[in-house]
Design a protein around this motif. Sequence first.
Motif, PDB file in Angstrom:
ATOM      1  N   ASP A  31       0.779  -1.309   0.102  1.00  0.00           N
ATOM      2  CA  ASP A  31       0.126   0.021   0.104  1.00  0.00           C
ATOM      3  C   ASP A  31       0.657   1.193   0.080  1.00  0.00           C
ATOM      4  O   ASP A  31       0.578   2.114  -0.602  1.00  0.00           O
ATOM      5  CB  ASP A  31      -0.875  -0.004   1.222  1.00  0.00           C
ATOM      6  N   ILE A  32       2.082   1.296   0.619  1.00  0.00           N
ATOM      7  CA  ILE A  32       2.833   2.237   0.776  1.00  0.00           C
ATOM      8  C   ILE A  32       3.295   2.739  -0.559  1.00  0.00           C
ATOM      9  O   ILE A  32       3.568   3.671  -0.819  1.00  0.00           O
ATOM     10  CB  ILE A  32       4.024   1.974   1.970  1.00  0.00           C
ATOM     11  N   LEU A  33       3.916   1.332  -1.222  1.00  0.00           N
ATOM     12  CA  LEU A  33       4.548   1.700  -2.704  1.00  0.00           C
ATOM     13  C   LEU A  33       3.592   2.180  -3.369  1.00  0.00           C
ATOM     14  O   LEU A  33       4.056   2.922  -4.233  1.00  0.00           O
ATOM     15  CB  LEU A  33       5.169   0.283  -2.821  1.00  0.00           C
ATOM     16  N   GLY A  34       2.329   1.766  -3.457  1.00  0.00           N
ATOM     17  CA  GLY A  34       1.474   2.208  -4.465  1.00  0.00           C
ATOM     18  C   GLY A  34       1.045   3.792  -4.301  1.00  0.00           C
ATOM     19  O   GLY A  34       1.115   4.562  -5.177  1.00  0.00           O
ATOM     20  N   HIS A  35       1.011   4.113  -2.865  1.00  0.00           N
ATOM     21  CA  HIS A  35       0.789   5.454  -2.533  1.00  0.00           C
ATOM     22  C   HIS A  35       2.124   6.294  -2.963  1.00  0.00           C
ATOM     23  O   HIS A  35       1.814   7.619  -3.508  1.00  0.00           O
ATOM     24  CB  HIS A  35       0.813   5.677  -1.164  1.00  0.00           C
TER      25      HIS A  35
END
Length: 391
Positions: A31-35
């Motif tokens: 999720d952090i990577l996508g954000h």
Amino acid sequence: MGDSFTGFEKINDILTETISAVENSKEQLFDILGHTRNECRKIENELKKIREKVDTIICEVDKLEIVEKRSRIELANVSKNFHVYNENDIKNAYEKANDLRVQLTLKREEERTLIEKREELETRLKETIKVLEKAEKISKQISVATQYLKGNAEDILSTVGDLSKKQYLGIKIIEAQEEERQRLARDIHDGPAQSMANILVKAQLCEKLLQYDVKRAKEELGSLKDITRINLKDIRKIIYDLRPMALDDLGLIPTLERHIYNFMEENDILVELKVLGDIVGFESAIEIAVFRIVQEALNNVQKHSNARKVNILIEKTFTRLNVSISDDGIGFVIEDKITDKDIRSGGFGLMSMKERAELLNGKLKVKSSPGIGTKIYLSIPLNEEEDIYER
């Protein structure tokens, strides 16, 4: 024996809990990577607009400086020759020069603000990219750790005290797999996935336009065809990178010829392929190994060698398939590339080529020295008798 079994059960329990915790963290990290990726794109788009504004405002300031300078010269001339010009002329010249001076001041302030904004965005982009790179590295490390921990507990116990070359190679293989998965995920996300979203939007637009503007709908359908064609090309490239379908349809040599043609199109390097013997009818494993070894060798040439020319010779004898790949590049010290130490530090290309050859009971040798280029020799036995004789 019972104690050992209990010990294994405890270790398996610990590993199971550890893997579960790591995988939960992995989902959050995704999720952090996508954000972070979205944030990078957002900053890049904003930075592009700011840079365009900065370029425009700089041109406006340059032009305004010239006009303002002329107005000051004109004011000085009018003031100097007051006996020629009347009071109204002097007043107009002064007001014009003052207005231009105010405009120039405001434009310079706008320029300064935009430049500061640009520098701030550039700094933010660099920091965000660093965070993204660190997150991707951590994600890969977590995936590698998870894959490694999922191995059999007995295998882990038996190798704890003896970290050999095979262990490091195993880790490198997992890392390579994870890197490939991440690359594929990025390629699909940034290419086909984005295009499919665009296609959906275009299709919905065409559906509405057909009721009101048929001409515009036809134009959008034409654009839709172009996007679909590009999307299909991207998907085919991804599939080709996974496994060239031409290996199954055409065979080894035509597939290599196509790959070499594409390589020369993309790089200013001449590649000559020479074939001796009838190179057909091989097992799929042999064709894949030869193709991947040649592909990896060309990748190394492109990345590291500064070569201008590569010669590839493929020869089939009664008992062996021989491949020679030589370039006229800068070469390297061979001991620095295929030692155990290098496996740990990143020299996985040559080791992966060697492992592919060994899986087929073949041999791969590399000869190189600084300044004289590099030669790779691959030899794969085509029957068991030859392999026994060689030993």
